[in-house]
Structure formats: C-alpha cells, structure tokens
Enzyme design. Structure first.
Site, short mmCIF file in Angstrom:
data_model
loop_
_atom_site.label_atom_id
_atom_site.label_comp_id
_atom_site.label_asym_id
_atom_site.label_seq_id
_atom_site.Cartn_x
_atom_site.Cartn_y
_atom_site.Cartn_z
N GLU A 158 0.86 -1.19 0.00
CA GLU A 158 0.00 0.00 0.00
C GLU A 158 0.89 1.24 0.00
O GLU A 158 1.84 1.33 0.79
CB GLU A 158 -0.90 0.01 1.24
CG GLU A 158 -1.76 1.26 1.38
CD GLU A 158 -2.60 1.24 2.65
OE1 GLU A 158 -3.08 0.15 3.01
OE2 GLU A 158 -2.75 2.30 3.27
N GLU A 163 -2.30 11.41 3.01
CA GLU A 163 -3.41 11.33 3.94
C GLU A 163 -3.28 12.50 4.90
O GLU A 163 -2.19 13.02 5.16
CB GLU A 163 -3.48 9.99 4.67
CG GLU A 163 -2.28 9.60 5.47
CD GLU A 163 -2.48 8.23 6.12
OE1 GLU A 163 -3.62 7.84 6.38
OE2 GLU A 163 -1.46 7.56 6.36
#
Length: 281
Positions: A158, A163
C-alpha cells in the site's frame, strides 16, 4: 457481494490507517524543488469534465460501498450516490462527506478506486486536490496492490500518496505499508505545507515510484524518500507490481480520532485532476 466478502474487502482496503506514535518516520531529505515534469509522458488521466451532478466516469472509477468501519473504526457509510461523489460542471470531482442517517451509519461519504480499470507499477502518480477540514475528517489519495485478493494485505503493498488529519490543516503524511511494516508500524513521514491551510486552495500531491525508491511531493517539493534499505530489518520490499488508485474521505477512524462539536458538515474534497505518467524514454 456477500457480507463475508464485503467485510474482507473493508478490512483489506481500510488499511490506510496509521498511528503516528508507532510509525517509523524517515528523516526527511533537504526540501528541494523538483521541476521534473519533462521527464515524463502521460499514460492515464481524468480531468473530470462533464455536466454538474453527474457521477465520475464508470470507465475509470468504481465506488466502494459499505459501512462496517473499513478496518479502521470509521463512522461513514460509503455510497455510489451522486450526493457523495459527482462532477461540479467546472472540471472538478467533488467527494462529499455528509452527516445523515443512512444504512445504519450516521454519516455518508464516497470512496472511489480504479481496480480492474487502471493498474500500474512505476511512474509519477499525482492529483490536484483541495482538502476538507475539521476534527476527525480524513481525506486520502492512495494506492493498493492489485494482487491483494490473491495475497492479502499487507503483502500486496500500500502506498499512501497523501493522507491528512482535518484537525491539522497544514500537515500531510506519506507512507508505505507492507509485510512487517503495516498499520501503526508503517514507514513514512509528515510534511508541513507552507503558504496557508490546505482547505483554502488546491495543492498538487504526487509520488514518483521507481523499482528501487519512492519519493513524495507536495507542489513539486520533495519531502520524503523511501528505499528498501529504509525498511525494518529483514522486511521485504513489495512495491514491484501494479497498484490501483483510491480517493476518499473517511469520517473518524484510528488515524484521526473522533469528530466533535466543532466539525462541520458537509465536508468536501475537490479533485481538479488525477494524472499518471511513465518515465520518458
């Protein structure tokens, strides 16, 4: 989709969460301008042109649907409705988190992915975004290994391109999750963006992914580089196969914590474009 398969999907795709207190942070490189676009050729894009109120292109995007917490104790039910993801008629995709009772959840939002429609290893992956704000609001632009159904998470890998915790309006994080360095043990770092709060305007978030390194940028300023030698001892580099793209806003969750009375709704993430480049030969 059966409930068991939906839960598995939630757990696998909800893995963007991390606990900064336990994450391995890489010492940031010197902040340098990287005017490197001439090194790339465009291979995929979405400019989000279309009539206001229409959904994003079904040829490019899937909508994840569900509200079981997504493996991160998130509050929202993600839908395929245009109330949660639609074009604004001005060249933007708008993802909207709303406070409303829906399918047993108190909030709704959207999570879009390119699984099965666009998957790629290596290149420059970028999106120009205007982020939401507020305590417990968690927007993200990230990638998940296309082989996750076969090998599981975090073996699939990932890449969190960006974020953001809405309560920290000038800070973003980039990170990697893989076997032995996932969840709260991810490898990455944070960056304080100069020039105002991220909800006040658009910024360009990108990674440049090569076989032996991944570099993170905000507005073409590199703030993080991770190579295989930066992983914990005896951990494998699994970033050698295609990944697909994901855009979403979560409400609450392990990374951002709960919302409170100061959090206003609706909250939106506006996406000007998403573009992917290969290195020019």
């Amino acid at each position: 989709m059966t409930s068991s398969r939906l839960l598995a999907w939630c757990l696998l795709l909800g893995s963007v969460a991390c606990d900064p207190a336990r994450s391995k942070s890489i010492e940031p490189p010197p902040t340098t301008e990287q005017p490197s676009h001439q090194q790339w050729r465009l291979v995929w894009q979405d400019e989000f042109e279309g009539a206001p109120g229409t959904p994003p292109s079904p040829e490019r995007w899937n909508a994840d649907v569900g509200g079981d917490g997504w493996g991160n104790a998130q509050y929202e039910h993600n839908t395929a409705r245009t109330e949660n993801a639609s074009l604004d008629g001005e060249g933007h995709l708008v993802i909207t988190a709303r406070k409303e009772r829906y399918q047993g959840n108190d909030y709704t939002s959207a999570r879009l992915n390119t699984r099965g429609k666009f998957e790629r290893a290596y290149g420059r992956f970028e999106a120009r975004l205007q982020l939401p704000t507020g305590k417990g609001i968690w927007p993200a632009f990230w990638m998940l290994g296309a082989n996750f159904a076969q090998v599981g998470w975090p073996e699939c890998g990932e890449i969190d391109i960006m974020e953001h915790r809405g309560q920290l309006p000038a800070i973003v994080r980039g990170s990697l999750h893989g076997p032995g360095y996932s969840g709260g043990e991810n490898v990455g770092g944070e960056h304080v963006v100069s020039g105002g709060k991220l909800y006040e305007g658009f910024h360009l978030y990108a990674v440049e992914w090569d076989p032996d390194r991944i570099r993170w940028f905000v507005d073409d300023v590199m703030f993080l580089e991770v190579t295989p030698k930066d992983l914990p001892a005896n951990r494998r580099w699994v970033f050698d196969h295609p990944h697909f793209l994901i855009l979403n806003i979560a409400v609450g969750g392990n990374y951002v914590g709960p919302i409170d009375g100061t959090t206003q709704f609706p909250q939106t993430m506006r996406v000007d474009y998403v573009r992917v480049y290969a290195r020019a030969e």
